[in-house]
Enzyme design. Sequence first.
Site, PDB file in Angstrom:
ATOM      1  N   ASP A   7      12.259 -21.757 -38.700  1.00 36.18           N
ATOM      2  CA  ASP A   7      13.863 -22.055 -39.683  1.00 36.18           C
ATOM      3  C   ASP A   7      14.368 -22.560 -39.126  1.00 36.18           C
ATOM      4  O   ASP A   7      15.705 -22.701 -39.898  1.00 36.18           O
ATOM      5  CB  ASP A   7      13.961 -20.437 -40.259  1.00 36.18           C
ATOM      6  CG  ASP A   7      13.949 -19.600 -38.646  1.00 36.18           C
ATOM      7  OD1 ASP A   7      13.598 -19.858 -37.564  1.00 36.18           O
ATOM      8  OD2 ASP A   7      14.866 -18.612 -39.407  1.00 36.18           O
ATOM      9  N   GLU A  11      15.216 -14.160 -25.252  1.00 40.04           N
ATOM     10  CA  GLU A  11      15.313 -15.774 -23.829  1.00 40.04           C
ATOM     11  C   GLU A  11      15.477 -15.052 -22.751  1.00 40.04           C
ATOM     12  O   GLU A  11      15.005 -16.062 -22.430  1.00 40.04           O
ATOM     13  CB  GLU A  11      16.855 -16.570 -24.929  1.00 40.04           C
ATOM     14  CG  GLU A  11      16.778 -17.269 -26.452  1.00 40.04           C
ATOM     15  CD  GLU A  11      16.966 -15.756 -26.798  1.00 40.04           C
ATOM     16  OE1 GLU A  11      16.990 -14.232 -27.181  1.00 40.04           O
ATOM     17  OE2 GLU A  11      16.726 -16.267 -28.959  1.00 40.04           O
TER      18      GLU A  11
HETATM   19  C1  UGA Z   1      17.428 -14.807 -33.354  1.00 42.53           C
HETATM   20  C2  UGA Z   1      16.450 -16.157 -32.567  1.00 42.53           C
HETATM   21  O1  UGA Z   1      16.682 -17.327 -32.923  1.00 42.53           O
HETATM   22  C3  UGA Z   1      15.181 -15.717 -32.612  1.00 42.53           C
HETATM   23  O2  UGA Z   1      14.285 -16.177 -31.511  1.00 42.53           O
HETATM   24  C4  UGA Z   1      15.008 -14.373 -31.864  1.00 42.53           C
HETATM   25  O3  UGA Z   1      13.801 -14.319 -31.692  1.00 42.53           O
HETATM   26  C5  UGA Z   1      15.508 -13.038 -32.505  1.00 42.53           C
HETATM   27  O4  UGA Z   1      17.016 -13.928 -33.057  1.00 42.53           O
HETATM   28  C6  UGA Z   1      15.299 -12.075 -32.553  1.00 42.53           C
HETATM   29  O5  UGA Z   1      16.686 -11.614 -31.483  1.00 42.53           O
HETATM   30  O6  UGA Z   1      15.061 -11.244 -33.110  1.00 42.53           O
HETATM   31  P1  UGA Z   1      16.424 -15.346 -35.960  1.00 42.53           P
HETATM   32  O7  UGA Z   1      16.804 -16.068 -36.663  1.00 42.53           O
HETATM   33  O8  UGA Z   1      17.489 -13.974 -36.089  1.00 42.53           O
HETATM   34  O9  UGA Z   1      16.349 -15.364 -34.681  1.00 42.53           O
HETATM   35  O10 UGA Z   1      15.374 -14.503 -36.505  1.00 42.53           O
HETATM   36  P2  UGA Z   1      14.025 -15.431 -37.724  1.00 42.53           P
HETATM   37  O11 UGA Z   1      14.022 -16.511 -37.472  1.00 42.53           O
HETATM   38  O12 UGA Z   1      13.869 -13.792 -38.380  1.00 42.53           O
HETATM   39  O13 UGA Z   1      12.591 -15.150 -36.652  1.00 42.53           O
HETATM   40  C7  UGA Z   1      12.824 -15.857 -35.609  1.00 42.53           C
HETATM   41  C8  UGA Z   1      10.857 -16.336 -35.295  1.00 42.53           C
HETATM   42  O14 UGA Z   1      10.276 -14.897 -35.329  1.00 42.53           O
HETATM   43  C9  UGA Z   1      10.744 -17.063 -37.056  1.00 42.53           C
HETATM   44  O15 UGA Z   1       9.888 -18.401 -36.431  1.00 42.53           O
HETATM   45  C10 UGA Z   1      10.143 -16.052 -38.273  1.00 42.53           C
HETATM   46  O16 UGA Z   1       8.892 -17.041 -38.585  1.00 42.53           O
HETATM   47  C11 UGA Z   1       9.140 -15.276 -36.657  1.00 42.53           C
HETATM   48  N1  UGA Z   1       9.512 -13.897 -37.182  1.00 42.53           N
HETATM   49  C12 UGA Z   1       9.823 -13.288 -37.647  1.00 42.53           C
HETATM   50  C13 UGA Z   1       8.149 -13.247 -36.998  1.00 42.53           C
HETATM   51  O17 UGA Z   1       7.055 -13.576 -36.470  1.00 42.53           O
HETATM   52  N2  UGA Z   1       8.110 -11.971 -37.471  1.00 42.53           N
HETATM   53  C14 UGA Z   1       8.877 -11.044 -37.891  1.00 42.53           C
HETATM   54  O18 UGA Z   1       8.525 -10.472 -38.141  1.00 42.53           O
HETATM   55  C15 UGA Z   1      10.069 -11.859 -38.279  1.00 42.53           C
HETATM   56 MN    MN Z   2      15.394 -18.186 -37.527  1.00 42.47          MN
END
Ligand code: UGA
Ligand code: MN
Length: 316
Positions: free
Chosen positions: A172, A255
Amino acid sequence: MKGANYSSLGTYSGINGGGNVGGTGKMSLGKSIKMYLTIFILTTCIYMALYQYHISREPFAASEVVKPPLYIITPTYRRPEQLAELTRLGYTLKHVVNLLWLVIEDANKTNPLVGHTLDRIGVPYEYMVAPMPEKYKQTKKAKPRGVSNRNRGLEYLREHATEGVLYFADDDNTYDISIFEQMRYINKVAMWPVGLVTKTGVSSPIIQEGKLVGYYDGWIGGRKYPVDMAGFAVSVKFLKERPNAQMPFKPGYEEDGFLRSLAPLDDAEIELLADECRDILTWHTQTKKNAPGQALNRTRYKNTNLEHIDRLLVRP
Ligand code: UGA
Ligand code: MN
């Protein structure tokens, strides 16, 4: 009609071979100019065709292929926005040469819709699955999003990659393609600013007199490396020298945990990209959550295009 054809044919052959028919053995000036012109044009055409062939075979492909490969690890998961996000990211990556896109879904099985989307984009990819462990899925607290996916990517690299650079690109975010060319040549680890992170509006290493002296981020949380996932890259060789390096299932500390697991790593060894961290080339963009599309009334829309597009909607 036949006669007309015949006579025009006669005239035509007269133009080409007429000189000898006259029996003089010499061509008129006009005729020899025409002959030389014809030879000249033909030679030019042949030369141009050969040159085009030469161009098409050579320069660009050869010079691009010697660039170190980039391995882009993208966690993804099933939701209404999924195909839109992958499409946007995929077409960004399409501007980058010698790249393998590791798309890893938090799921038990692959989704053909994702496969079709990746095929359509046309970036070289591997599509794998790596579900989040059940105990984290069930929790009411923050989830370690994308961690099993990224660790699966690391596993793939340990098995298949020997050189180049790895980068975790969430599906995203927004990426300026120049960051990919900059990270391609790093030795160990590189860092740079990420926009749209926390109340500071940006998360970045702090650089003073060319040296990394700290980190700017709205949430430090006791981290040694308070950086965003989009703000660092690691060389494959360096990763492979750290066989135990991986990402912890620890929300907020993914990270930091991963970078710590790369120890020993001296701060002075961290390369600072994006004009020594004076520029912003990546953003932690977040997409508005959309409600799943409501079920299609199949009786009402029988035999319409809606039956087709309904199959393209990703519902959780
Ligand atoms: C932020 C950070 O940018 C992430 O790298 C980090 O993993 C996350 O916080 C965290 O600390 O949990 P954020 O934008 O809040 O990310 O989270 P998402 O964009 O919803 O998810 C990060 C990535 O994991 C995305 O590529 C998403 O597709 C993936 N994801 C999300 C999954 O594979 N499974 C899930 O249930 C949710
Ligand atoms: Mn994100």
